[in-house]
Design a protein around this motif. Structure first.
Motif, PDB file in Angstrom:
ATOM      1  N   VAL A   1     -15.203   3.083  49.890  1.00  0.00           N
ATOM      2  CA  VAL A   1     -14.647   1.752  50.166  1.00  0.00           C
ATOM      3  C   VAL A   1     -15.032   0.792  49.046  1.00  0.00           C
ATOM      4  O   VAL A   1     -14.225  -0.015  48.583  1.00  0.00           O
ATOM      5  N   LYS A   2     -16.263   0.900  48.586  1.00  0.00           N
ATOM      6  CA  LYS A   2     -16.698   0.025  47.489  1.00  0.00           C
ATOM      7  C   LYS A   2     -15.839   0.260  46.267  1.00  0.00           C
ATOM      8  O   LYS A   2     -15.405  -0.675  45.596  1.00  0.00           O
ATOM      9  N   GLY A   3     -15.569   1.542  45.979  1.00  0.00           N
ATOM     10  CA  GLY A   3     -14.742   1.865  44.823  1.00  0.00           C
ATOM     11  C   GLY A   3     -13.363   1.229  44.935  1.00  0.00           C
ATOM     12  O   GLY A   3     -12.858   0.631  43.978  1.00  0.00           O
ATOM     13  N   LEU A   4     -12.789   1.338  46.126  1.00  0.00           N
ATOM     14  CA  LEU A   4     -11.460   0.757  46.313  1.00  0.00           C
ATOM     15  C   LEU A   4     -11.508  -0.751  46.109  1.00  0.00           C
ATOM     16  O   LEU A   4     -10.659  -1.336  45.410  1.00  0.00           O
ATOM     17  N   LYS A   5     -12.491  -1.382  46.723  1.00  0.00           N
ATOM     18  CA  LYS A   5     -12.579  -2.842  46.629  1.00  0.00           C
ATOM     19  C   LYS A   5     -12.825  -3.285  45.194  1.00  0.00           C
ATOM     20  O   LYS A   5     -12.226  -4.248  44.717  1.00  0.00           O
TER      21      LYS A   5
END
Lengths: 338, 292, 408
Positions: C191-195
């Motif tokens: 999720v961090k990567g996507l954000k």
């Protein structure tokens, strides 16, 4: 009620057993062995024994509650976790020395345990087991939750630095922690024996044996039940703090219900209602899964289960129960001779 | 409002799973007065047997009933071989043996059939029922079978001689023996029936959650919670509890802001404990009165 | 006369010393390596909630059997010691110490799971034992400055998240994104990567984030919530069992978003088939290994080698699971490094060789993807390619991407 829980556990106070003097000598011998052991074995084995002692202390906490007070608990992994995280947060966020973490963890868990024990005192048997089991299941979730993340490190957990031996003693870090844990264990065990031999202790045991009679004697059942919960949590919390220091890492995955079940198994195998039995329980919890894995990689769980069943068959009241049986038979045999 | 309804429907569908499991748990509790930790694993193992039979080409309903029969026999055998020798051991030792059974079944299943997921067919099809597929025909079928089992169990315990004998054994083994009930076989029968119900539960649950050795653990827990909140001596309570737990869990996860999603399970369990503190024998349980 | 002899002493001593030096090249060993064997340690969850990953350990063991049958590494047999940690960090610590102090292995390889690896990382670096090719995609394993003895292998989760973010920005700039993620380090990393990849637009584009625990029986409730949120792009960060459930439920409630599935669960045999191949049509993912169920590789040399290996050494292994391909590839990488070590089998040299892989091609890596490391680059695989599921197989979509993965 007593029989349902403790089987043929001694109705007498924990101290009374045939050959009381022999018992004292035995304790001294075991202690001597424990002190000399780290110098004869590898560091890794010392580490394992330290962990076994940590589990023994945790199991003693559970024993106080279940064995001596008759309240089922399948949720002591929660208090173990609280103790461990208290120690970790103190050491990492506040840079407090490791030896202060033990009393603080104990007090924190005492409070939590007491607060949980108050409503729990209304529940009996299987319902209490479920309530405590719910606590064990909920603990990793709560530890991971976002509001607490700042303190607990969330899923990543907290890494702790291992303390070295003080005053530049010629001991390895593992050996020092072994003695530290051993000292804690001796102190805690002595306190437990003292507590159980005191008035409070007799009240606690009375609640297990016959709650209605206890109430009619004027014992405040709810208070003592909650108090026992608190003390039991204190012991397990201190064990948790020690565990955190020894493993050098805390994370939510370290404190799942599998730990709670493990402590419970250790309790029964060691002997419900026996302080000395918890040592056997701690050793069992640490070493038997390893033995099972060595016997069969693919079926390690099945082998563990089979070993467990065999142990229960041979010692339905745990190791302490077996020992009691043997000493009773010996005493009878000797008495017949005289 | 629409989301609320959707979540309730979805909750009833999941709740069907818990209700099914809770029935099996109540069944064994009625028979032996203990909660069987290994109930879920027995159900899982039965489902794997069914899967294997299907792999060998058996038609679904033949495999279904054969698995129930095999599970019944296995349940009786487990009781005779593992638990009979422990008759006089303290309660806590029994619990440990349940745990051992859990470990054995889980490990054995993983060893024989490995840990990847497998799909398990459903006899009810997966067409959407009402409301854009929030409940499928399978979910409805599962609920129907659960209710049928509930009625059958109720009739069994209330109106048949064997059922009454079993209840007598659980309530007071010594008195039951004195009136000529063969206590040992009643207990064995209880185990067999619980295993059979567990098998049905497993075969109904597997199409939804996919078959793998670890599939039953969380369901067992929810099943326990449902059985306890409904009242451990009330099959009706167990079913109501199951649906209740399913719905509450979904609603908590959806509508309690922020914490709800992360602590769904915690909230569900907390609610159950709350119910227990108010009504210690569960919603529909009978309060046990013992002589002093 | 005597003075003469005394003056000779140093010369005689030197001569004797020189004469005692071995004439052959230096063989250097750390504990775990001898003339005849190399001990390799391994920690895997063979029991507990993550037991499905035990398949990787079994594949690696089978591969090392193959290597041993074919003569070993530079004439030395591999002694592969693998222990179960049940995905529990304290157990992982105990097993790591057992491997290092009791079994005295040369290195520990492919320990699985971020919690377990975090637990042993400090210990491994303090003891200076290689913690090689950890089986997790967390970004923090490529930190040679602070942890010179730890190295990952697979492309990082955050990197993959960034790839999907770029894809969304390129193809669906006004999308409403719904995320289903496992509530642990793995899920949160994705999720961090996507954000990070979405940058400023993250807050406005992401309309719903639904976590789940591995203790949840199903994720049906979360899928219902995601559909209700109006999301038209679905970022699915789930492990195989829950991925299958999510795909099935989404199809059942007639929710057809642009579906981005994380690499961990893209196996056709283990995830898409149980979920229903028709339900999985159109799903996007990314990969770096060849999919063993893809008929396009039928005549590919690398695939045929793998198939032969499975047939001869691991015949009851699941050929449809991507775990067996993963285990094969990562074991090959280790063998490559050990071969590069030659007779210098010290732990230091093992790390040196691990940090010295240039354009290493493996049979089951996608064509165009190679393994590269250097003393400052501890991320062996940094390339992936997007793919789309046709209903029968994965087909490549677009070029091989590397920019997004290079960790920040």
């Amino acid at each position: 009620m007593r029989d349902r829980i403790a089987g043929n556990a001694s109705t007498a106070l924990p101290g009374a057993m045939p050959f009381a003097n022999l018992r004292g000598a035995l304790i001294a011998m075991v202690l001597l062995l424990a002190i000399l052991l780290p110098f004869a074995v590898k560091n890794f084995f010392v580490f394992q024994l330290t962990l076994a002692m940590v589990y023994a202390i945790a199991i003693l906490g559970l024993n106080l509650l279940t064995g001596f007070n008759g309240q089922f608990s399948l949720g002591h992994s929660a208090f173990f976790a609280i103790g461990a995280y208290t120690a970790a947060i103190m050491m990492e966020h506040f840079a407090i020395a490791y030896y202060w973490t033990l009393p603080v963890a104990g007090v924190v868990c005492l409070i939590f345990g007491f607060l949980f024990g108050l409503p729990a005192s209304r529940l009996e048997g299987i319902y209490l087991a479920l309530a405590t089991f719910s606590l064990a299941i909920a603990t990793p979730q709560i530890l991971k939750s976002t509001p607490l993340e700042g303190w607990t490190g969330g899923v990543q957990g907290i890494v702790i630095i291992k303390p070295d031996a003080p005053f530049a003693l010629p001991l390895s870090s593992d050996q020092w922690l072994y003695y530290f844990t051993l000292a804690a264990l001796v102190v805690l065990f002595a306190c437990a024996a003292n507590l159980l031999n005191s008035r409070t202790g007799r009240a606690i045991i009375a609640i297990r044996d016959n709650p209605i009679a206890a109430r009619s004697m004027g014992i405040d059942i709810a208070f003592y039940k909650a108090l026992t919960f608190g003390v039991s949590a204190l012991y397990t919390g201190v064990a948790g703090a020690l565990g955190a220091i020894v493993i050098q890492f805390v994370a939510p995955d370290s404190f799942t219900f599998v730990l709670a079940i493990g402590l419970f198994v250790g309790l029964v195998v060691g002997g419900v209602g026996s302080i000395a039995g918890t040592l056997f329980g701690g050793l069992f919890v640490l070493f038997v899964p390893n033995i099972a894995e060595q016997i069969s990689k693919g079926l390690a769980g099945a082998v563990y289960g089979v070993i467990l069943i065999l142990v229960i068959y041979l010692m339905p009241s745990g190791a302490a129960g077996l020992l009691r049986l043997i000493t009773k038979k010996l005493a009878r045999a000797l008495a017949r001779q005289n | 409002m629409e989301l609320f309804l959707h979540q309730v429907l979805a909750g009833l569908a999941t709740g069907g799973i818990y209700a099914c499991m809770a029935l099996a748990i109540v069944m064994i509790y009625q028979a032996i007065d203990h909660l069987n930790f290994a109930q879920g694993e027995m159900a899982m193992f039965s489902t794997f047997i069914a899967w294997q039979l299907l792999q060998w080409g058996m038609p679904y309903w033949v495999a279904f009933f054969l698995t129930i029969a095999i599970s019944f026999i296995a349940g009786v055998m487990i009781e005779r071989i593992v638990f009979k020798p422990l008759k006089n051991a303290p309660v806590l030792s029994h619990l440990v043996v349940f745990i051992a059974l859990f470990a054995i079944l889980n490990s054995l299943a993983g060893f024989i059939w490995d840990f990847g997921i497998k799909s398990f067919p459903t006899p009810f099809g997966t067409r959407a029922l009402f409301g854009q597929g929030l409940m499928s025909t399978h979910d409805a079928g599962m609920i129907a079978i659960t209710l049928i089992m509930l009625v059958l169990l109720f009739i069994f315990f209330r109106y048949t001689r064997v059922g009454l004998a079993m209840r007598a054994t659980a309530a007071n083994p010594d008195s039951a023996r004195l009136v000529g009930i063969r206590v040992g076989w009643m207990i064995a029968l209880g185990w067999g029936m619980a295993a059979a119900i567990g098998a049905i539960a497993g075969m109904l649950i597997a199409p939804v959650v996919f078959l793998e050795p670890n599939m039953m653990l969380s369901i067992l827990l929810y099943g326990f919670a449902a059985a306890v909140v409904g009242g451990l001596n009330s099959p009706f309570g167990a079913v109501v509890g199951g649906f209740g737990v399913g719905v509450i869990e979904n609603l908590a996860g959806t509508f309690i802001p922020y914490l709800g999603r992360e602590l769904k399970l915690t909230i569900a369990l907390a609610l159950i404990i709350a119910v227990l503190t108010v009504r210690p024998s569960g919603l529909f349980g009978r309060i046990a009165i013992t002589r002093v | 006369m005597k003075r003469h002899l005394i003056q000779l002493f140093p010369t005689i001593a030197l001569g004797l010393a020189l004469g005692m030096l071995p004439a052959t090249a230096q063989k250097k060993y750390d504990s775990g390596a001898t003339d005849s064997e190399i001990k390799i340690g391994h920690i895997n969850p063979y029991s507990g909630p993550a037991s499905a990953y035990g398949l990787i350990g079994k594949t690696i063991a089978a591969y090392f059997n193959k290597v041993n049958a074919e003569g070993g590494i530079n004439g030395r047999k591999i002694n592969f010691i693998s222990y179960d940690d049940g995905y529990s960090p304290p157990k992982a610590v105990e097993q790591a110490r057992k491997l290092v102090e009791s079994d005295e292995v040369l290195l520990i390889f492919q320990s699985l799971g971020t919690p377990s690896n975090t637990a042993i990382q400090k210990y491994m670096n303090a003891k200076k034992v290689p913690q090689l090719f950890v089986a997790t995609g967390a970004t923090k394993w490529g930190d040679p400055q602070n942890f010179p003895w730890t190295m990952g292998w697979q492309p990082s989760y955050q990197g993959e998240g960034r790839i999907y973010a770029k894809y969304i920005l390129d193809t669906h700039p006004n999308a409403k994104i719904g995320i289903l993620y496992q509530n642990d380090d793995y899920g949160k990393d994705y999720v961090k990567g996507l954000k990070d990849g979405l940058g400023q637009k993250a807050a406005s584009m992401i309309v719903s984030e639904q976590p789940y625990e591995t203790s949840d029986p199903t994720v049906d409730s979360q899928i219902v919530n995601l559909k209700a949120s109006g999301a038209d792009v679905f970022f699915n960060v789930t492990t195989p069992k829950f991925a299958a459930q999510a795909i099935k439920k989404a199809a059942e409630i007639d929710w057809k978003p642009v579906h981005l599935l994380n690499n961990v669960s893209q196996s056709v045999g283990s995830v898409l088939k149980p979920a229903g191949l028709d339900n999985a049509k159109g799903i996007l993912s990314s990969y770096y290994l060849k999919d063993a169920t893809d008929p396009a590789w039928k005549d590919d040399a690398g695939y045929k080698d793998w198939l032969a290996f499975m047939g001869k050494y691991f015949s009851d292994g699941d050929k449809t699971s991507s775990f067996t391909v993963y285990g094969y590839a990562v074991a090959q990488t280790l063998v490559q490094i050990l071969q590069q070590c030659g007779d210098n089998l010290t732990r230091e040299n093992v790390m040196k060789q691990a940090a010295n892989l240039r354009n290493l091609k493996l049979g089951m890596l996608l064509p165009g993807i190679t393994i590269n490391t250097s003393p400052t680059d501890f991320y062996p695989i940094e390339q992936m390619q997007m793919q789309r599921f046709t209903g029968e197989r994965w087909e490549s979509l677009g070029p091989i991407i590397s920019g997004e993965i290079t960790a920040k």
